[in-house]
Design a protein around this motif. Structure first.
Motif, PDB file in Angstrom:
ATOM      1  N   GLY A  26     -52.817  51.208-113.647  1.00  0.00           N
ATOM      2  CA  GLY A  26     -51.567  51.743-114.114  1.00  0.00           C
ATOM      3  C   GLY A  26     -51.140  51.189-115.452  1.00  0.00           C
ATOM      4  N   ARG A  27     -52.117  50.879-116.327  1.00  0.00           N
ATOM      5  CA  ARG A  27     -51.813  50.185-117.579  1.00  0.00           C
ATOM      6  C   ARG A  27     -51.388  51.104-118.712  1.00  0.00           C
ATOM      7  NH1 ARG A  27     -54.570  51.042-122.092  1.00  0.00           N
ATOM      8  NH2 ARG A  27     -56.741  51.692-121.973  1.00  0.00           N
ATOM      9  N   THR A  28     -51.281  52.387-118.455  1.00  0.00           N
ATOM     10  CA  THR A  28     -51.144  53.315-119.567  1.00  0.00           C
ATOM     11  C   THR A  28     -49.903  53.061-120.424  1.00  0.00           C
ATOM     12  OG1 THR A  28     -50.082  54.878-118.072  1.00  0.00           O
ATOM     13  CG2 THR A  28     -52.441  55.121-118.422  1.00  0.00           C
ATOM     14  N   PHE A  29     -48.905  52.364-119.851  1.00  0.00           N
ATOM     15  CA  PHE A  29     -47.730  52.130-120.656  1.00  0.00           C
ATOM     16  C   PHE A  29     -47.594  50.678-121.085  1.00  0.00           C
ATOM     17  CE2 PHE A  29     -45.357  50.241-117.185  1.00  0.00           C
ATOM     18  CZ  PHE A  29     -45.912  50.836-116.061  1.00  0.00           C
ATOM     19  N   THR A  30     -48.678  49.919-120.962  1.00  0.00           N
ATOM     20  CA  THR A  30     -48.659  48.548-121.461  1.00  0.00           C
ATOM     21  C   THR A  30     -49.438  48.497-122.765  1.00  0.00           C
ATOM     22  OG1 THR A  30     -50.687  47.825-120.338  1.00  0.00           O
ATOM     23  CG2 THR A  30     -48.633  47.710-119.100  1.00  0.00           C
ATOM     24  N   ALA A  49     -52.918  36.264-125.855  1.00  0.00           N
ATOM     25  CA  ALA A  49     -52.694  37.673-125.555  1.00  0.00           C
ATOM     26  C   ALA A  49     -53.679  38.525-126.343  1.00  0.00           C
ATOM     27  CB  ALA A  49     -51.261  38.069-125.900  1.00  0.00           C
ATOM     28  N   VAL A  50     -53.872  39.744-125.847  1.00  0.00           N
ATOM     29  CA  VAL A  50     -54.750  40.699-126.524  1.00  0.00           C
ATOM     30  C   VAL A  50     -54.124  42.078-126.430  1.00  0.00           C
ATOM     31  CG1 VAL A  50     -56.138  41.093-124.420  1.00  0.00           C
ATOM     32  CG2 VAL A  50     -57.119  41.579-126.673  1.00  0.00           C
ATOM     33  N   THR A  51     -54.207  42.835-127.520  1.00  0.00           N
ATOM     34  CA  THR A  51     -53.700  44.201-127.501  1.00  0.00           C
ATOM     35  C   THR A  51     -54.779  45.140-126.993  1.00  0.00           C
ATOM     36  OG1 THR A  51     -54.389  44.627-129.773  1.00  0.00           O
ATOM     37  CG2 THR A  51     -52.177  43.726-129.453  1.00  0.00           C
ATOM     38  N   TRP A  52     -54.350  46.163-126.246  1.00  0.00           N
ATOM     39  CA  TRP A  52     -55.318  47.146-125.772  1.00  0.00           C
ATOM     40  C   TRP A  52     -55.891  47.940-126.944  1.00  0.00           C
ATOM     41  CZ3 TRP A  52     -57.396  46.666-121.272  1.00  0.00           C
ATOM     42  CH2 TRP A  52     -56.653  46.216-120.160  1.00  0.00           C
ATOM     43  N   LEU A  53     -55.010  48.315-127.877  1.00  0.00           N
ATOM     44  CA  LEU A  53     -55.445  49.081-129.036  1.00  0.00           C
ATOM     45  C   LEU A  53     -55.827  48.115-130.145  1.00  0.00           C
ATOM     46  CD1 LEU A  53     -55.767  51.889-130.322  1.00  0.00           C
ATOM     47  CD2 LEU A  53     -53.407  51.692-131.112  1.00  0.00           C
ATOM     48  N   GLY A  54     -57.058  48.110-130.503  1.00  0.00           N
ATOM     49  CA  GLY A  54     -57.523  47.260-131.592  1.00  0.00           C
ATOM     50  C   GLY A  54     -58.046  45.907-131.161  1.00  0.00           C
ATOM     51  N   GLY A  55     -57.629  45.445-130.002  1.00  0.00           N
ATOM     52  CA  GLY A  55     -58.129  44.162-129.520  1.00  0.00           C
ATOM     53  C   GLY A  55     -57.661  42.963-130.317  1.00  0.00           C
ATOM     54  N   ALA A  96     -50.792  38.808-117.294  1.00  0.00           N
ATOM     55  CA  ALA A  96     -49.526  39.532-117.244  1.00  0.00           C
ATOM     56  C   ALA A  96     -49.587  40.717-118.193  1.00  0.00           C
ATOM     57  CB  ALA A  96     -48.366  38.608-117.606  1.00  0.00           C
ATOM     58  N   ALA A  97     -48.853  41.765-117.866  1.00  0.00           N
ATOM     59  CA  ALA A  97     -48.830  42.977-118.679  1.00  0.00           C
ATOM     60  C   ALA A  97     -47.592  42.971-119.570  1.00  0.00           C
ATOM     61  CB  ALA A  97     -48.845  44.212-117.789  1.00  0.00           C
ATOM     62  N   TYR A  98     -47.840  43.116-120.871  1.00  0.00           N
ATOM     63  CA  TYR A  98     -46.776  43.112-121.871  1.00  0.00           C
ATOM     64  C   TYR A  98     -46.282  44.534-122.068  1.00  0.00           C
ATOM     65  CZ  TYR A  98     -44.803  42.675-126.618  1.00  0.00           C
ATOM     66  OH  TYR A  98     -43.996  42.717-127.712  1.00  0.00           O
ATOM     67  N   VAL A  99     -44.983  44.701-121.989  1.00  0.00           N
ATOM     68  CA  VAL A  99     -44.428  46.051-122.148  1.00  0.00           C
ATOM     69  C   VAL A  99     -43.385  46.096-123.264  1.00  0.00           C
ATOM     70  CG1 VAL A  99     -43.120  47.904-121.019  1.00  0.00           C
ATOM     71  CG2 VAL A  99     -44.858  46.641-119.738  1.00  0.00           C
ATOM     72  N   SER A 100     -42.538  45.105-123.346  1.00  0.00           N
ATOM     73  CA  SER A 100     -41.409  45.165-124.270  1.00  0.00           C
ATOM     74  C   SER A 100     -41.820  44.754-125.684  1.00  0.00           C
ATOM     75  CB  SER A 100     -40.296  44.259-123.762  1.00  0.00           C
ATOM     76  OG  SER A 100     -40.709  42.918-123.870  1.00  0.00           O
ATOM     77  N   GLY A 101     -40.881  44.698-126.570  1.00  0.00           N
ATOM     78  CA  GLY A 101     -41.150  44.354-127.955  1.00  0.00           C
ATOM     79  C   GLY A 101     -40.913  42.901-128.285  1.00  0.00           C
ATOM     80  N   GLY A 102     -40.808  42.059-127.278  1.00  0.00           N
ATOM     81  CA  GLY A 102     -40.568  40.646-127.518  1.00  0.00           C
ATOM     82  C   GLY A 102     -41.825  39.906-127.928  1.00  0.00           C
ATOM     83  N   SER A 103     -41.665  38.621-128.128  1.00  0.00           N
ATOM     84  CA  SER A 103     -42.801  37.796-128.523  1.00  0.00           C
ATOM     85  C   SER A 103     -43.861  37.748-127.439  1.00  0.00           C
ATOM     86  CB  SER A 103     -42.319  36.375-128.817  1.00  0.00           C
ATOM     87  OG  SER A 103     -43.407  35.496-128.984  1.00  0.00           O
TER      88      SER A 103
END
Length: 123
Positions: A26-30, A49-55, A96-103
């Motif tokens: 269910g990661r589509t919105f993280t 941490a790692v971003t899904w887009l771009g890594g 943990a899954a990052y969703v918001s725009g915080g640090s």
């Protein structure tokens, strides 16, 4: 809803290596995933941490050079490679899954957490 399942922890001798995995559903919105750890009697600590887009990766200064985070988008899985393990790396490691725009380094930026996996490093 996001579900996270960590695996790969265990008992390792100092100097050894481990690779932790975190499978996400269910990661589509993280937009990113983070790793944290909590040692006995200590507060939870941001590892990286790692971003899904771009890594793109981000690390705490305390782990740079020994910890490597990567992701496999096709498997919805992120990894934490820990090399040259030290006894002070002993902790429960959480993804943990990052969703918001915080640090990325703030636990409050991650509304979804896995159950944790224990890493114990013997000297």
């Amino acid at each position: 809803q996001v579900q996270l399942v960590e695996s790969g922890g265990g008992l390792v001798q100092a100097g050894g290596s481990l690779r932790l995995s975190c499978a996400a559903s269910g990661r589509t919105f993280t937009s990113a995933m983070g790793w944290f750890r909590q040692a006995p009697g200590k507060e939870r600590e941001f590892v990286g941490a790692v971003t899904w887009l771009g890594g793109s990766t981000f690390y705490a200064d305390s782990v740079k050079g020994r910890f490597t985070i990567s992701r496999d988008n096709a498997k919805n899985t992120v990894y934490l490679q820990i090399d040259s393990l030290k006894p002070e790396d002993t902790a429960v490691y959480y993804c943990a899954a990052y969703v918001s725009g915080g640090s990325y380094s703030y636990g409050s930026s991650y509304p979804y957490w896995g159950q944790g996996t224990q890493v114990t490093v013997s000297s």
